[in-house]
Scaffold this motif. Structure first.
Motif, PDB file in Angstrom:
ATOM      1  N   PRO A  41       0.819  -1.218   0.000  1.00  0.00           N
ATOM      2  CA  PRO A  41       0.000   0.000   0.000  1.00  0.00           C
ATOM      3  C   PRO A  41       0.854   1.270   0.000  1.00  0.00           C
ATOM      4  N   PHE A  45      -0.921   6.605   2.623  1.00  0.00           N
ATOM      5  CA  PHE A  45      -2.166   6.139   3.224  1.00  0.00           C
ATOM      6  C   PHE A  45      -1.914   5.256   4.438  1.00  0.00           C
ATOM      7  N   LEU A  50      -6.293  -0.751   3.657  1.00  0.00           N
ATOM      8  CA  LEU A  50      -6.476  -0.786   2.209  1.00  0.00           C
ATOM      9  C   LEU A  50      -6.448  -2.219   1.710  1.00  0.00           C
ATOM     10  N   SER A  52      -6.132  -4.301  -1.960  1.00  0.00           N
ATOM     11  CA  SER A  52      -5.830  -4.191  -3.383  1.00  0.00           C
ATOM     12  C   SER A  52      -7.028  -4.679  -4.183  1.00  0.00           C
ATOM     13  N   TRP A  80      -6.594   0.730  -4.936  1.00  0.00           N
ATOM     14  CA  TRP A  80      -6.866   0.221  -3.592  1.00  0.00           C
ATOM     15  C   TRP A  80      -8.247   0.679  -3.157  1.00  0.00           C
ATOM     16  N   ASN A  82     -10.342   1.637   0.318  1.00  0.00           N
ATOM     17  CA  ASN A  82     -10.311   1.883   1.752  1.00  0.00           C
ATOM     18  C   ASN A  82     -11.411   1.032   2.372  1.00  0.00           C
ATOM     19  N   LYS A  83     -11.027   0.087   3.216  1.00  0.00           N
ATOM     20  CA  LYS A  83     -11.981  -0.869   3.794  1.00  0.00           C
ATOM     21  C   LYS A  83     -13.073  -0.174   4.605  1.00  0.00           C
TER      22      LYS A  83
END
Length: 115
Positions: A41, A45, A50, A52, A80, A82-83
């Motif tokens: 990542p 960030f 993150l 992929s 990516w 962002n979860k």
């Protein structure tokens, strides 16, 4: 001298540092090098979770000739997610350009190509 150090003589530092050569083809006249951005990542960030999510469309750049052959760099930039926010994020190539042999113009090209 390591293979990585040797590559840095022939290719921009950012390619060697942030991408992996995944394939190449070589004819009498043309060398094609295919790169994919590493799965690490982006440091800008840090602290975000993150994941992929594959690659953006490939771009092709003609580079300086080597040993009388045309050289084409085929580059796939990673994207990516962002979860926490489900926002798609990408590496900031202007940050990468500082302190490397990559020009600001080339960084802008990489940054803008897939907007």
């Amino acid at each position: 001298m390591t293979p990585i150090e040797l590559l840095k003589f022939m290719l921009p530092d950012f390619l060697v540092d942030h991408f992996e050569v995944v394939f190449s083809t070589n004819t009498e006249e043309i060398l094609h090098l295919y790169f994919e951005e590493n799965a690490k990542p982006p440091s800008e960030f840090n602290g975000l979770q993150l994941i992929s999510k594959g690659f953006q469309d490939e771009i092709t750049i003609q580079d300086f000739p080597l040993r009388g052959k045309f050289v084409y760099l085929h580059i796939k930039r990673r994207r990516w997610i962002n979860k926490d926010t489900s926002e798609i994020v990408k590496r900031d190539w202007n940050l990468v350009a500082k302190g490397t042999r990559m020009t600001q113009e080339f960084a802008a090209f990489l940054k803008e190509i897939n907007r």
